[in-house]
Motif scaffolding. Structure first.
Motif, PDB file in Angstrom:
ATOM      1  N   UNK A  87      73.605  -9.812 -19.127  1.00 45.81           N
ATOM      2  CA  UNK A  87      74.305 -11.099 -18.996  1.00 45.81           C
ATOM      3  C   UNK A  87      74.456 -11.474 -17.520  1.00 45.81           C
ATOM      4  N   UNK A  88      74.896 -10.527 -16.705  1.00 44.74           N
ATOM      5  CA  UNK A  88      75.078 -10.788 -15.276  1.00 44.74           C
ATOM      6  C   UNK A  88      73.751 -11.170 -14.628  1.00 44.74           C
ATOM      7  N   UNK A  89      72.677 -10.492 -15.016  1.00 43.72           N
ATOM      8  CA  UNK A  89      71.347 -10.798 -14.472  1.00 43.72           C
ATOM      9  C   UNK A  89      70.957 -12.240 -14.807  1.00 43.72           C
ATOM     10  N   UNK A 131      68.205 -10.651  -8.015  1.00 43.36           N
ATOM     11  CA  UNK A 131      68.677  -9.692  -9.021  1.00 43.36           C
ATOM     12  C   UNK A 131      67.884  -8.387  -8.979  1.00 43.36           C
ATOM     13  N   UNK A 132      67.216  -8.118  -7.878  1.00 41.99           N
ATOM     14  CA  UNK A 132      66.376  -6.929  -7.775  1.00 41.99           C
ATOM     15  C   UNK A 132      67.121  -5.635  -8.025  1.00 41.99           C
ATOM     16  N   UNK A 174      68.775  -1.225 -11.847  1.00 38.93           N
ATOM     17  CA  UNK A 174      69.827  -0.480 -12.546  1.00 38.93           C
ATOM     18  C   UNK A 174      69.699  -0.691 -14.059  1.00 38.93           C
ATOM     19  N   UNK A 175      69.412  -1.907 -14.463  1.00 37.09           N
ATOM     20  CA  UNK A 175      69.246  -2.212 -15.885  1.00 37.09           C
ATOM     21  C   UNK A 175      68.049  -1.447 -16.458  1.00 37.09           C
ATOM     22  N   UNK A 184      67.903   1.128 -19.627  1.00 32.78           N
ATOM     23  CA  UNK A 184      66.948   0.967 -20.730  1.00 32.78           C
ATOM     24  C   UNK A 184      66.201   2.261 -20.999  1.00 32.78           C
ATOM     25  N   UNK A 185      65.870   3.002 -19.949  1.00 27.62           N
ATOM     26  CA  UNK A 185      65.211   4.303 -20.147  1.00 27.62           C
ATOM     27  C   UNK A 185      66.125   5.236 -20.944  1.00 27.62           C
ATOM     28  N   UNK A 186      67.425   5.205 -20.641  1.00 29.08           N
ATOM     29  CA  UNK A 186      68.377   6.047 -21.373  1.00 29.08           C
ATOM     30  C   UNK A 186      68.466   5.610 -22.833  1.00 29.08           C
TER      31      UNK A 186
END
Length: 106
Positions: free
Chosen positions: A58-60, A70-71, A76-77, A81-83
């Motif tokens: 949402x923040x992105x 938003x790099x 971080x996102x 997602x990997x997790x």
């Protein structure tokens, strides 16, 4: 100065108290994460990786809509997602240390 979500100018002086309050939370969070990591306990009892990822998404989107870079947030996102892809979406954020260690080969 930057523009707030209302479109009016926000000064650094106006933002400073919020940044200071956020930083004030870090000592307790760091101590709790260290304990969880040492014990291998990554319960998502307060907040899960999946929940955090949704908030980050949402923040992105909001930041992109306002023309902000938003790099760092996107990186971080991607870790969250990997997790999630590894089956850890319901775990707490401390689980990300394992995901990051796996990425570096540790």
């Amino acid at each position: 100065m930057s523009r707030s979500w209302t479109g009016r100018r926000t000064t650094p002086k106006e933002i400073a108290p919020y940044a200071q309050a956020g930083i004030g939370l870090l000592p307790g969070v760091i101590a709790e994460f260290a304990e969880r990591i040492d014990e291998g306990r990554h319960s998502g009892d307060r907040s899960s990786i999946a929940s955090a990822a949704a908030g980050m998404e949402h923040i992105i989107h909001v930041a992109q809509a306002r023309g902000l870079d938003v790099g760092v947030l996107s990186a971080a996102r991607a870790v969250t997602q990997r997790a999630i892809d590894a089956g850890y979406g319901s775990d707490g954020f401390s689980r990300l240390t394992q995901i990051l260690r796996t990425a570096t080969g540790d």
